[in-house]
Design a protein around this motif. Structure first.
Motif, mmCIF file in Angstrom:
data_model
loop_
_atom_site.group_PDB
_atom_site.id
_atom_site.type_symbol
_atom_site.label_atom_id
_atom_site.label_comp_id
_atom_site.label_asym_id
_atom_site.label_seq_id
_atom_site.Cartn_x
_atom_site.Cartn_y
_atom_site.Cartn_z
ATOM 1 N N ARG A 33 8.092 -0.173 -5.903
ATOM 2 C CA ARG A 33 7.326 0.009 -6.566
ATOM 3 C C ARG A 33 5.647 0.549 -5.482
ATOM 4 O O ARG A 33 5.656 2.263 -5.253
ATOM 5 C CB ARG A 33 6.616 0.089 -8.540
ATOM 6 N N HIS A 34 5.316 -0.380 -5.136
ATOM 7 C CA HIS A 34 3.940 0.466 -4.384
ATOM 8 C C HIS A 34 4.246 0.095 -3.118
ATOM 9 O O HIS A 34 3.512 1.085 -2.329
ATOM 10 C CB HIS A 34 3.028 -1.147 -5.108
ATOM 11 N N ALA A 35 4.434 -1.127 -1.937
ATOM 12 C CA ALA A 35 4.355 -0.726 -1.005
ATOM 13 C C ALA A 35 5.217 0.288 -0.333
ATOM 14 O O ALA A 35 5.518 0.642 0.720
ATOM 15 C CB ALA A 35 4.330 -3.046 -0.456
ATOM 16 N N HIS A 36 6.373 0.004 -0.756
ATOM 17 C CA HIS A 36 7.795 0.614 -0.159
ATOM 18 C C HIS A 36 7.740 1.739 -0.613
ATOM 19 O O HIS A 36 8.415 2.656 -0.393
ATOM 20 C CB HIS A 36 8.644 0.166 -0.307
ATOM 21 N N LYS A 37 6.679 2.674 -1.586
ATOM 22 C CA LYS A 37 6.375 3.871 -2.133
ATOM 23 C C LYS A 37 7.124 5.137 -1.531
ATOM 24 O O LYS A 37 8.174 5.990 -1.786
ATOM 25 C CB LYS A 37 5.389 4.170 -2.928
ATOM 26 N N ASN A 38 6.321 5.054 -0.521
ATOM 27 C CA ASN A 38 6.773 6.577 0.603
ATOM 28 C C ASN A 38 7.455 5.840 2.197
ATOM 29 O O ASN A 38 7.521 6.232 2.553
ATOM 30 C CB ASN A 38 5.111 6.763 1.659
ATOM 31 N N LEU A 39 8.649 4.523 2.038
ATOM 32 C CA LEU A 39 9.332 3.863 3.320
ATOM 33 C C LEU A 39 10.835 4.069 2.327
ATOM 34 O O LEU A 39 10.806 4.541 1.789
ATOM 35 C CB LEU A 39 8.749 2.527 3.399
ATOM 36 N N PRO A 40 11.442 4.752 4.004
ATOM 37 C CA PRO A 40 12.668 4.865 3.778
ATOM 38 C C PRO A 40 13.180 3.615 2.514
ATOM 39 O O PRO A 40 12.490 2.126 2.793
ATOM 40 C CB PRO A 40 13.405 4.779 5.379
ATOM 41 N N PHE A 41 14.595 4.287 2.020
ATOM 42 C CA PHE A 41 14.965 3.341 0.959
ATOM 43 C C PHE A 41 15.687 1.913 1.722
ATOM 44 O O PHE A 41 15.937 0.745 1.198
ATOM 45 C CB PHE A 41 16.082 3.182 0.559
ATOM 46 N N TRP A 61 7.862 -10.789 1.165
ATOM 47 C CA TRP A 61 7.231 -9.889 2.550
ATOM 48 C C TRP A 61 7.612 -9.129 2.235
ATOM 49 O O TRP A 61 8.695 -8.831 2.183
ATOM 50 C CB TRP A 61 7.747 -10.347 3.713
ATOM 51 N N ASP A 62 6.917 -7.811 2.131
ATOM 52 C CA ASP A 62 7.036 -6.161 2.666
ATOM 53 C C ASP A 62 7.153 -5.396 3.774
ATOM 54 O O ASP A 62 6.026 -6.275 4.486
ATOM 55 C CB ASP A 62 6.489 -6.083 0.587
#
Length: 89
Positions: A33-41, A61-62
């Motif tokens: 939800r937070h660290a990968h919010k704007n990263l590719p799936f 680890w994200d």
């Protein structure tokens, strides 16, 4: 696989096992939800659970931007303290 086991097969009390699972799910969900919010799936999140004699260790680890805990605390604490009726100088 040498050195690996299914966590449910280990001699861990059921309550501790459920708490470990919940903490792991919460940590993983937070990363998504937070660290990968704007990263590719397809961006990976690595998860490791290590069982010791006296404890379980969960590492996640994200690939998101680093989180500045000090800055967040400085931002949030004055509001929390004011809500509790304390003033900070």
């Amino acid at each position: 696989m040498v050195g690996r086991a299914v966590i449910e097969d280990l001699p861990i009390p059921e309550a501790v096992l459920q708490q470990c699972k919940l903490a792991t799910i919460e940590g993983f969900t937070n990363a998504v939800r937070h660290a990968h919010k704007n990263l590719p799936f397809q961006t990976p999140i690595d998860l490791e659970i290590t069982v010791f004699n006296e404890r379980l260790e969960v590492k996640i680890w994200d690939m998101g931007e680093p989180f500045d805990l000090q800055a967040k605390l400085l931002e949030e604490l004055p509001v929390i303290w004011r809500e509790l009726g304390f003033m900070l100088d």
